[in-house]
Motif scaffolding. Structure first.
Motif, PDB file in Angstrom:
ATOM      1  N   HIS A 141      -4.413   5.446   7.546  1.00 52.26           N
ATOM      2  CA  HIS A 141      -4.364   4.642   6.330  1.00 52.26           C
ATOM      3  C   HIS A 141      -5.029   3.281   6.486  1.00 52.26           C
ATOM      4  CE1 HIS A 141      -2.054   7.627   4.212  1.00 52.26           C
ATOM      5  NE2 HIS A 141      -1.285   7.756   5.269  1.00 52.26           N
TER       6      HIS A 141
ATOM      7  N   GLU B 278       2.810   1.823  -3.305  1.00 51.76           N
ATOM      8  CA  GLU B 278       1.949   2.324  -4.382  1.00 51.76           C
ATOM      9  C   GLU B 278       1.682   3.813  -4.264  1.00 51.76           C
ATOM     10  OE1 GLU B 278      -1.561   0.023  -4.018  1.00 51.76           O
ATOM     11  OE2 GLU B 278      -0.660  -1.789  -4.881  1.00 51.76           O
ATOM     12  N   ARG B 279       1.633   4.289  -3.028  1.00 50.26           N
ATOM     13  CA  ARG B 279       1.237   5.680  -2.810  1.00 50.26           C
ATOM     14  C   ARG B 279       2.397   6.582  -2.413  1.00 50.26           C
ATOM     15  NH1 ARG B 279      -2.563   2.408  -1.870  1.00 50.26           N
ATOM     16  NH2 ARG B 279      -4.788   2.864  -2.179  1.00 50.26           N
ATOM     17  N   ARG B 280       3.606   6.062  -2.534  1.00 54.51           N
ATOM     18  CA  ARG B 280       4.787   6.848  -2.152  1.00 54.51           C
ATOM     19  C   ARG B 280       4.699   7.327  -0.709  1.00 54.51           C
ATOM     20  NH1 ARG B 280       5.817   5.236  -6.461  1.00 54.51           N
ATOM     21  NH2 ARG B 280       6.373   6.240  -8.443  1.00 54.51           N
ATOM     22  N   LEU B 281       4.179   6.470   0.152  1.00 58.66           N
ATOM     23  CA  LEU B 281       4.153   6.804   1.576  1.00 58.66           C
ATOM     24  C   LEU B 281       5.362   6.165   2.235  1.00 58.66           C
ATOM     25  CD1 LEU B 281       0.374   6.094   2.270  1.00 58.66           C
ATOM     26  CD2 LEU B 281       1.476   8.332   2.089  1.00 58.66           C
TER      27      LEU B 281
ATOM     28  N   TYR C 194       0.827  -1.204   0.000  1.00 61.80           N
ATOM     29  CA  TYR C 194       0.000   0.000   0.000  1.00 61.80           C
ATOM     30  C   TYR C 194       0.864   1.258   0.000  1.00 61.80           C
ATOM     31  CZ  TYR C 194      -3.450   3.371   1.871  1.00 61.80           C
ATOM     32  OH  TYR C 194      -4.254   4.464   2.091  1.00 61.80           O
ATOM     33  N   CYS C 195       1.877   1.287   0.848  1.00 70.82           N
ATOM     34  CA  CYS C 195       2.717   2.479   0.967  1.00 70.82           C
ATOM     35  C   CYS C 195       3.566   2.675  -0.284  1.00 70.82           C
ATOM     36  CB  CYS C 195       3.609   2.389   2.201  1.00 70.82           C
ATOM     37  SG  CYS C 195       2.694   2.530   3.752  1.00 70.82           S
TER      38      CYS C 195
ATOM     39  N   SER D 110      -9.904  -2.641   1.972  1.00 67.85           N
ATOM     40  CA  SER D 110     -10.175  -1.222   1.735  1.00 67.85           C
ATOM     41  C   SER D 110     -10.685  -0.525   2.986  1.00 67.85           C
ATOM     42  CB  SER D 110     -11.213  -1.100   0.629  1.00 67.85           C
ATOM     43  OG  SER D 110     -12.403  -1.743   1.043  1.00 67.85           O
TER      44      SER D 110
END
Lengths: 155, 155
Positions: A79, A25-28, A22-23, A99
């Motif tokens: 998140h 993919e979102r650049r977190l 997840y991170c 989700s």
DNA sequence: GTTTATACGTGATAGTATAACATCGCAAGA
DNA sequence: TCTTGCGATGTTATACTATCACGTATAAAC
């Protein structure tokens, strides 16, 4: 996820893997502190309080002041990797790595285990009351306190 | 009770009268501190935090230390005259002076008003999850945060 | 009137959470 | 390369929430 036994190492590995994906993919930034706190939460089916987490972080040299723990928890909650259990002022790893959802909790007051169920924010008496009143629901808290099957039998 | 205007003096008078009756029937002491705290809670449709209540008690010479407020709140909650709103760490007068029930709350994050609806402890996703898991529900927390009709329009 | 239970007074302390500001490191753009 | 900006962390201090423990007062029960 229920009050039944299962191989718990998978919970941790899967949870961490999902968060990494997840991170990424979102650049977190899935930083060491955030990862470690999520591991702690995934490590049991009881909730952890912020200062328990802080104590462990301190013991591991990952931070010693309250904001360190609260920031990591804020990130995880924001998140969807963790939830806050209002009734306990505590935090627990999310059992549904998918989700966004409205969590509902069953909290055993005897053994402190907590299990998560999903719910629809607009469902139930809250949803009905909101529609009747013209109230716009943004977030719901649904928590039941009582006895899990094991503790109910033991009682 | 909803987000609509109404004559609010009746809320206070009726609430106090009901509490007096209830306590008289059961030989409970409806003491000055307890009465005053209930009046404060009945005085608005927003919740009050324990230390707001304590400050007012202090100003009125009815007690100056936290336990004074917490004891009164414990009494009022135990006997159903008030509820704790977990999401806010705050307290609110009960809108349904009748019998025991499982409250549900709609909390406006803009104007801080809170309205209470009734719910069945065994209903909804919590009840379903509990039956599935063999969990015995003793108490439920159901709270929705969002915008009341007025604040939703204004937004 | 004495006993007993309940409520209150008070000081101390435990537990939960955030404000405020400094620093650091990395990555996007000049 | 520089620098600029942003996100994350370090740290001090403090605010907010809640309970413990123990002593005193009050009122109902006997």
């Amino acid at each position: 996820m229920s009050f039944h036994a299962h191989d718990h190492r998978d919970c941790i590995a899967d949870g961490i893997a999902a968060a990494e994906r997840y991170c990424a993919e979102r650049r977190l930034h899935f930083t060491p502190v955030r990862r470690r706190v999520l591991e702690m939460l995934l490590g049991g089916h009881t909730s952890l309080r912020a200062y328990e987490i802080l104590d462990r972080l301190r013991a591991e040299g990952l931070g010693s002041q309250p904001p360190v723990a609260y920031r990591a928890l804020d990130f995880l909650v924001m998140h969807g990797f963790a939830h806050r259990v209002e009734r306990l002022n505590a935090f627990i790893a999310c059992s549904h790595a998918d989700s966004r959802h409205a969590p509902a909790f069953l909290i055993c007051r005897a053994c402190n285990r907590v299990v998560e169920a999903e719910s629809d924010p607009q469902a139930g008496e809250l949803g009905r009351a909101a529609r009747r009143a013209g109230f716009v629901i943004e977030r719901t808290v649904r928590e039941a306190e009582g006895l899990c099957p094991d503790c109910a039998c033991a009682a």
